[in-house]
Every structure is written in structure tokens, then in C-alpha cells.
Write a protein that holds these residues in place. Structure first.
Motif, PDB file in Angstrom:
ATOM      1  N   PRO A  21       0.805  -1.219   0.000  1.00  0.00           N
ATOM      2  CA  PRO A  21       0.000   0.000   0.000  1.00  0.00           C
ATOM      3  C   PRO A  21       0.841   1.274   0.000  1.00  0.00           C
ATOM      4  CG  PRO A  21      -0.139  -1.102   2.145  1.00  0.00           C
ATOM      5  CD  PRO A  21       0.680  -1.986   1.256  1.00  0.00           C
ATOM      6  N   ALA A  77       6.456   0.667  -1.414  1.00  0.00           N
ATOM      7  CA  ALA A  77       7.795   0.557  -0.825  1.00  0.00           C
ATOM      8  C   ALA A  77       8.644  -0.525  -1.492  1.00  0.00           C
ATOM      9  CB  ALA A  77       7.677   0.264   0.674  1.00  0.00           C
ATOM     10  N   ILE A  89      13.135  -3.579  -0.888  1.00  0.00           N
ATOM     11  CA  ILE A  89      12.200  -2.811  -0.058  1.00  0.00           C
ATOM     12  C   ILE A  89      12.881  -1.531   0.417  1.00  0.00           C
ATOM     13  CG2 ILE A  89      10.879  -2.802   2.100  1.00  0.00           C
ATOM     14  CD1 ILE A  89      10.479  -5.814   1.730  1.00  0.00           C
ATOM     15  N   TYR A 147       6.015   0.388   6.237  1.00  0.00           N
ATOM     16  CA  TYR A 147       5.333   0.497   7.522  1.00  0.00           C
ATOM     17  C   TYR A 147       5.082  -0.856   8.176  1.00  0.00           C
ATOM     18  CZ  TYR A 147       4.524   5.470   7.782  1.00  0.00           C
ATOM     19  OH  TYR A 147       4.699   6.819   7.917  1.00  0.00           O
ATOM     20  N   SER A 159       2.788  -6.033   6.478  1.00  0.00           N
ATOM     21  CA  SER A 159       2.873  -7.485   6.217  1.00  0.00           C
ATOM     22  C   SER A 159       2.112  -7.947   4.983  1.00  0.00           C
ATOM     23  CB  SER A 159       2.448  -8.325   7.432  1.00  0.00           C
ATOM     24  OG  SER A 159       1.039  -8.475   7.505  1.00  0.00           O
ATOM     25  N   ALA A 160       1.554  -7.023   4.200  1.00  0.00           N
ATOM     26  CA  ALA A 160       0.820  -7.447   2.996  1.00  0.00           C
ATOM     27  C   ALA A 160       1.726  -8.244   2.064  1.00  0.00           C
ATOM     28  CB  ALA A 160       0.261  -6.227   2.273  1.00  0.00           C
TER      29      ALA A 160
HETATM   30  S1  SF4 Z   1       5.464  -4.672   4.974  1.00  0.00           S
HETATM   31 FE1  SF4 Z   1       3.800  -3.516   3.970  1.00  0.00          FE
HETATM   32  S2  SF4 Z   1       4.633  -1.462   3.689  1.00  0.00           S
HETATM   33 FE2  SF4 Z   1       6.399  -2.820   4.069  1.00  0.00          FE
HETATM   34  S3  SF4 Z   1       7.087  -3.449   2.045  1.00  0.00           S
HETATM   35 FE3  SF4 Z   1       5.669  -5.027   2.757  1.00  0.00          FE
HETATM   36  S4  SF4 Z   1       3.670  -4.427   1.910  1.00  0.00           S
HETATM   37 FE4  SF4 Z   1       5.013  -2.622   1.787  1.00  0.00          FE
END
Ligand code: SF4
Ligand code: SF4
Length: 285
Positions: free
Chosen positions: A124, A127, A136, A142, A145-146
Motif C-alpha cells: 500500500p 515501498a 524494499i 510500515y 505485512s501485505a
Molecule cells: S510490509 Fe507492507 S509497507 Fe512494508 S514493504 Fe511489505 S507491503 Fe510494503
């Protein structure tokens, strides 16, 4: 905070109606508590180890009483999601959700990454950039965890020992902020049905890990989550689900799915900061 259909109040309303939460069904108005774009909130003072104030949606702080309906299920970062997590994330605007995730950073195991790019489409915060391998940008990750949840190669990971206890503590402190001002005018009802390994925020639904149990009601978020975990753990785990081990009654079901997270730590910390008690008496009706 999320991609998909929960960007703003209009998206939330449409999503809710599509899932059956329409006025004609529930017989009450549906209000998105943090405003049209998620920036209507109030600072609430608490005396926490991480926060001295938390940001709570104004629709929550303005309410006279609250009924917290929770679907208990697994969660990739928290181990499980119960009433405490529902309070913490459900009552926080996007900036408050980020406060709780702050400090968590996803990392890529390059030897496992095959550069498919799926994680990039799910982030979202944009990143992630993928050429041969996923990279990343830690300055804008943030820790939602997506990416971890969708990576088919399990190439994304967190520093579990460092980050998870801190995340759980932050959620407990946000829960404490969410209940300020209600005194005892809160009822918690938790559904122990369709207990899936993943959170409801993911875009898929997996097989339950234990049979349906029923529901719990309490005036204490720590007690109801403690009871929920105990009762779920007494069940025999379902074969054919993503439960990898701990199928026997008495074994911890959510660490049987998410072995690196002991989600029960949030109960200990929540009790310590005064959110509630882990003691409970079960009255069957
Ligand atoms: S944890 Fe969330 S914000 Fe961080 S890289 Fe993965 S999807 Fe993106
Ligand atoms: S989803 Fe996994 S395998 Fe695909 S690019 Fe991202 S980290 Fe690599």
C-alpha cells in the motif's frame, strides 16, 4: 493504510453493504468513525511504555457506549486477532494504525525471491521495487505485512524476536486509549466460528483450523481473548487446514500456523497496563 476497497469512508461503506451490513439488515445507521478520508480523530492521553497519547477515531471518542463485535482468527503478525486487536486497529485512523506498525520492517531473502513482482502490486505504500529481486525501501515500509502474506516463495520476513513483541505492546496501548472514557459501558462479543488461519483483511479465505465453537460475551477485552484462546486450544485441529502441527487438544493452535509468533504475549502486556484481567469464569448458556 490498506489497498483494495478500504481507502476511505465511501469505500468502507460499499464494502460493508456488499458483506450484508446494510441499514435494512442491521437496522441501524452505518458510520465510518474516522471521517471521509480517515483524518478525523482525537488524541487520547494514556500512560504507556510506547505512547503517552494515541490517536482514536472521533466517532469512537464521541460515542456514549460501544459493542465490540469480533471474529477471532489467526493473524500473520499478531498470531491471532481478538477483541484487543479489534479495538486497537478498528478504533484507530490510518495514522494510528501506522503508529502501531511503526518500527516493523519487512526484509527480503534474496536466495528465495524469484522476482515475480507480486509483492510490489500489494504494497500500500509503494515501498517495493522489483527488477531481478524485490527491494524494499525501508524508509517508507510500515511493516503492514501485505507482502509477506502474498509472497509465494516465503521470501519476505521480519525480525520476529525484535519486532513482534513491540507490535503487540503497541496494539495493547492503542486498545487502552480506545476504551478511555467509556468507563464500563462496553460489551465485547467474540465469534469463535470460521476460525481461519489468516486475518479477515487478506483477500482470500482459507479453511478453518478448528471446528466452529460458538460465541463469547464479556465486559473485559483481556478476559474474553484469554478465554477464546483457551477454548480454541482445547479443540482438535482440523486436518487439511494450514495447521502444520499442534493438532492435539491442549496444544496452541495459532503457533501451529504462525510458529514464529506467540500472540498470547499481548494478553500478558494488556493486563500489565491495566486494560483488563486474564482471569475469567466461563458461564455456559
Ligand atoms: S510490509 Fe507492507 S509497507 Fe512494508 S514493504 Fe511489505 S507491503 Fe510494503
Ligand atoms: S512476491 Fe516474493 S518471490 Fe515475488 S518478487 Fe516479491 S519477494 Fe520475490
Amino acid at each position: 493504510m490498506y489497498i483494495g476497497s478500504r481507502h476511505n469512508a465511501a469505500d468502507h461503506l460499499i464494502t460493508a453493504i456488499r458483506h450484508g451490513f446494510a441499514y435494512a439488515v442491521v437496522d441501524c445507521p452505518l458510520i465510518i468513525a474516522d471521517g471521509l478520508k480517515g483524518n478525523d480523530y482525537q488524541e487520547v492521553s494514556i500512560d504507556g511504555g510506547h505512547f503517552k497519547s494515541v490517536r482514536i477515531a472521533r466517532g469512537i471518542t464521541d460515542a456514549d457506549a460501544m459493542v465490540v463485535l469480533t471474529h477471532v482468527k489467526g493473524h500473520a503478525l499478531a498470531g491471532f486477532g481478538g477483541a484487543i486487536k479489534n479495538l486497537a486497529m478498528g478504533c484507530a485512523p490510518p495514522v494510528g494504525k501506522r503508529d502501531q506498525h511503526q518500527g516493523m520492517q519487512a526484509e527480503v531473502n534474496e536466495s528465495l525471491c524469484e522476482g515475480c513482482g507480486y509483492c510490489e502490486t500489494q504494497c500500500p505504500f509503494s515501498a517495493i521495487h522489483v527488477e531481478d529481486k524485490a527491494v524494499i525501501d525501508r524508509s517508507i515500509c510500515y511493516g503492514c505485512s501485505a507482502c509477506l502474506q502474498v509472497c509465494p516463495r516465503h521470501a519476505i520476513y521480519f525480525n520476529w524476536e525484535r519486532d513482534v513483541p513491540r507490535f503487540l505492546e503497541r496494539m495493547a496501548e492503542y486498545s487502552l486509549g480506545a476504551v478511555q472514557g467509556f468507563k464500563r459501558k462496553i460489551l465485547y462479543i467474540s465469534f469463535l466460528t470460521d476460525i481461519t488461519p489468516d486475518c479477515d483483511c487478506v483477500t482470500w479465505s482459507d479453511s478453518p483450523i478448528v471446528p466452529d465453537i460458538g460465541f463469547l460475551a464479556s465486559a473485559d477485552p483481556v478476559a474474553i481473548d484469554t478465554a477464546a484462546l483457551d477454548i480454541i486450544n482445547q479443540e482438535r485441529g482440523l486436518t487439511g487446514s494450514s495447521l502444520q502441527c499442534h493438532h492435539e487438544p491442549g496444544e496452541d493452535k495459532f503457533t501451529g500456523v504462525w510458529g514464529y509468533v506467540d500472540g498470547s504475549y499481548i494478553l500478558e502486556y494488556a493486563e500489565k497496563i491495566g486494560l483488563g484481567t486474564r482471569s475469567y469464569t466461563l458461564v455456559e448458556i
